[in-house]
Motif scaffolding. Sequence first.
Motif, PDB file in Angstrom:
ATOM      1  N   LEU A 138       4.294 -23.866  -4.164  1.00  0.00           N
ATOM      2  CA  LEU A 138       5.281 -22.927  -3.630  1.00  0.00           C
ATOM      3  C   LEU A 138       6.478 -22.778  -4.574  1.00  0.00           C
ATOM      4  O   LEU A 138       6.985 -21.674  -4.778  1.00  0.00           O
ATOM      5  N   GLY A 139       6.924 -23.888  -5.146  1.00  0.00           N
ATOM      6  CA  GLY A 139       8.056 -23.828  -6.076  1.00  0.00           C
ATOM      7  C   GLY A 139       7.744 -23.013  -7.318  1.00  0.00           C
ATOM      8  O   GLY A 139       8.564 -22.205  -7.775  1.00  0.00           O
ATOM      9  N   ALA A 140       6.551 -23.198  -7.861  1.00  0.00           N
ATOM     10  CA  ALA A 140       6.150 -22.418  -9.040  1.00  0.00           C
ATOM     11  C   ALA A 140       6.028 -20.942  -8.685  1.00  0.00           C
ATOM     12  O   ALA A 140       6.440 -20.064  -9.456  1.00  0.00           O
ATOM     13  N   LEU A 141       5.489 -20.655  -7.506  1.00  0.00           N
ATOM     14  CA  LEU A 141       5.341 -19.262  -7.080  1.00  0.00           C
ATOM     15  C   LEU A 141       6.695 -18.597  -6.908  1.00  0.00           C
ATOM     16  O   LEU A 141       6.919 -17.498  -7.414  1.00  0.00           O
ATOM     17  N   THR A 142       7.609 -19.256  -6.226  1.00  0.00           N
ATOM     18  CA  THR A 142       8.919 -18.632  -6.006  1.00  0.00           C
ATOM     19  C   THR A 142       9.670 -18.432  -7.323  1.00  0.00           C
ATOM     20  O   THR A 142      10.331 -17.413  -7.509  1.00  0.00           O
ATOM     21  N   GLY A 143       9.532 -19.378  -8.243  1.00  0.00           N
ATOM     22  CA  GLY A 143      10.174 -19.205  -9.550  1.00  0.00           C
ATOM     23  C   GLY A 143       9.619 -18.012 -10.309  1.00  0.00           C
ATOM     24  O   GLY A 143      10.378 -17.227 -10.891  1.00  0.00           O
ATOM     25  N   SER A 144       8.314 -17.848 -10.278  1.00  0.00           N
ATOM     26  CA  SER A 144       7.682 -16.712 -10.962  1.00  0.00           C
ATOM     27  C   SER A 144       8.072 -15.387 -10.313  1.00  0.00           C
ATOM     28  O   SER A 144       8.342 -14.401 -11.009  1.00  0.00           O
ATOM     29  N   VAL A 145       8.092 -15.371  -8.986  1.00  0.00           N
ATOM     30  CA  VAL A 145       8.467 -14.138  -8.278  1.00  0.00           C
ATOM     31  C   VAL A 145       9.910 -13.775  -8.601  1.00  0.00           C
ATOM     32  O   VAL A 145      10.236 -12.608  -8.829  1.00  0.00           O
ATOM     33  N   ALA A 163       0.831  -1.211   0.000  1.00  0.00           N
ATOM     34  CA  ALA A 163       0.000   0.000   0.000  1.00  0.00           C
ATOM     35  C   ALA A 163       0.864   1.260   0.000  1.00  0.00           C
ATOM     36  O   ALA A 163       0.467   2.283  -0.564  1.00  0.00           O
ATOM     37  N   ASP A 164       2.042   1.175   0.605  1.00  0.00           N
ATOM     38  CA  ASP A 164       2.968   2.309   0.641  1.00  0.00           C
ATOM     39  C   ASP A 164       3.868   2.377  -0.582  1.00  0.00           C
ATOM     40  O   ASP A 164       4.645   3.310  -0.730  1.00  0.00           O
ATOM     41  N   CYS A 165       3.777   1.403  -1.459  1.00  0.00           N
ATOM     42  CA  CYS A 165       4.655   1.292  -2.621  1.00  0.00           C
ATOM     43  C   CYS A 165       3.882   1.747  -3.861  1.00  0.00           C
ATOM     44  O   CYS A 165       3.375   0.925  -4.613  1.00  0.00           O
ATOM     45  N   ASP A 166       3.799   3.044  -4.065  1.00  0.00           N
ATOM     46  CA  ASP A 166       2.993   3.603  -5.149  1.00  0.00           C
ATOM     47  C   ASP A 166       3.428   3.157  -6.540  1.00  0.00           C
ATOM     48  O   ASP A 166       2.613   3.086  -7.450  1.00  0.00           O
ATOM     49  N   VAL A 167       4.698   2.844  -6.718  1.00  0.00           N
ATOM     50  CA  VAL A 167       5.201   2.517  -8.049  1.00  0.00           C
ATOM     51  C   VAL A 167       4.764   1.141  -8.530  1.00  0.00           C
ATOM     52  O   VAL A 167       4.902   0.820  -9.696  1.00  0.00           O
ATOM     53  N   LEU A 168       4.227   0.326  -7.648  1.00  0.00           N
ATOM     54  CA  LEU A 168       3.936  -1.057  -8.006  1.00  0.00           C
ATOM     55  C   LEU A 168       2.440  -1.276  -8.223  1.00  0.00           C
ATOM     56  O   LEU A 168       1.751  -1.811  -7.398  1.00  0.00           O
ATOM     57  N   LYS A 169       1.939  -0.848  -9.353  1.00  0.00           N
ATOM     58  CA  LYS A 169       0.532  -1.069  -9.684  1.00  0.00           C
ATOM     59  C   LYS A 169       0.371  -2.334 -10.517  1.00  0.00           C
ATOM     60  O   LYS A 169      -0.528  -3.117 -10.286  1.00  0.00           O
ATOM     61  N   THR A 170       1.265  -2.522 -11.481  1.00  0.00           N
ATOM     62  CA  THR A 170       1.219  -3.683 -12.357  1.00  0.00           C
ATOM     63  C   THR A 170       2.626  -4.255 -12.472  1.00  0.00           C
ATOM     64  O   THR A 170       3.582  -3.523 -12.690  1.00  0.00           O
ATOM     65  N   LEU A 171       2.721  -5.576 -12.334  1.00  0.00           N
ATOM     66  CA  LEU A 171       4.014  -6.249 -12.434  1.00  0.00           C
ATOM     67  C   LEU A 171       4.468  -6.292 -13.888  1.00  0.00           C
ATOM     68  O   LEU A 171       3.640  -6.380 -14.801  1.00  0.00           O
ATOM     69  N   PRO A 172       5.786  -6.279 -14.139  1.00  0.00           N
ATOM     70  CA  PRO A 172       6.292  -6.300 -15.512  1.00  0.00           C
ATOM     71  C   PRO A 172       6.063  -7.630 -16.232  1.00  0.00           C
ATOM     72  O   PRO A 172       6.138  -7.705 -17.449  1.00  0.00           O
ATOM     73  N   SER A 173       5.790  -8.676 -15.473  1.00  0.00           N
ATOM     74  CA  SER A 173       5.562 -10.002 -16.026  1.00  0.00           C
ATOM     75  C   SER A 173       4.580 -10.711 -15.095  1.00  0.00           C
ATOM     76  O   SER A 173       4.559 -10.428 -13.898  1.00  0.00           O
ATOM     77  N   PRO A 174       3.779 -11.635 -15.612  1.00  0.00           N
ATOM     78  CA  PRO A 174       2.821 -12.302 -14.721  1.00  0.00           C
ATOM     79  C   PRO A 174       3.506 -13.263 -13.742  1.00  0.00           C
ATOM     80  O   PRO A 174       4.568 -13.801 -14.025  1.00  0.00           O
ATOM     81  N   ILE A 175       2.870 -13.435 -12.603  1.00  0.00           N
ATOM     82  CA  ILE A 175       3.315 -14.387 -11.591  1.00  0.00           C
ATOM     83  C   ILE A 175       2.304 -15.521 -11.542  1.00  0.00           C
ATOM     84  O   ILE A 175       1.099 -15.280 -11.491  1.00  0.00           O
ATOM     85  N   THR A 220      -1.162 -13.719 -12.778  1.00  0.00           N
ATOM     86  CA  THR A 220      -1.657 -12.359 -12.635  1.00  0.00           C
ATOM     87  C   THR A 220      -0.509 -11.367 -12.697  1.00  0.00           C
ATOM     88  O   THR A 220       0.632 -11.712 -12.395  1.00  0.00           O
ATOM     89  N   HIS A 221      -0.843 -10.153 -13.058  1.00  0.00           N
ATOM     90  CA  HIS A 221       0.108  -9.036 -13.025  1.00  0.00           C
ATOM     91  C   HIS A 221      -0.062  -8.221 -11.744  1.00  0.00           C
ATOM     92  O   HIS A 221       0.597  -7.205 -11.574  1.00  0.00           O
TER      93      HIS A 221
END
Length: 176
Positions: free
Chosen positions: A86-93, A46-58, A144-145
């Motif tokens: 969890l493995g797929a999530l961490t790889g995407s992140v 919420a405090d990170c205004d620059v992060l509205k949309t991710l550059p690639s989907p997770i 999702t982005h």
Amino acid sequence: MCPGLLLLCMVASEVWDAETRPIDFVCDRESRRDLNTVADMEAALADCDVLKTLPSPIQLPCIKVHKASWERKSAQEKRRDIAVSLGALTGSVRVVRTLSQPGCASTLLERLEHTVNNYLHIVTHLDITGSVESPVLSCTPQSTHSLSTVLWTFSRLLTGKLEWLMADLTHRCPRR
């Protein structure tokens, strides 16, 4: 205090104690609650205004559960289901983090990757016997982005499937 420095201090304080065993995680619900920092990450987002949309989907973890099917699975199958998610999530992140500009977004993604890796380490080191089959996802992966959606879905994985697996393993806990 600079928000980035505050976030960095929070990340550093979340390092999993190397002396803690996975069975301690199973038996101590309070430890599981303390490790779950999704609410803190949502506040930081919420405090990170620059992060509205991710550059690639997770890729989102699989959180939907058909209760009867879940209960028929062995503990090994449940663990594998959670570990694959969890493995797929961490790889995407990790991929998205490398594409992000330094700053608030990158720090928050690094924190998320670290947290997911902690859970993955714990889940994969649980002492569960049984046959090891090739890992499969229990759903068709969605992506999702939106980091907000990622955090919400991750939280649901922790409070759903992971907690249900922990409930299955509590018989191993020493009686108090």
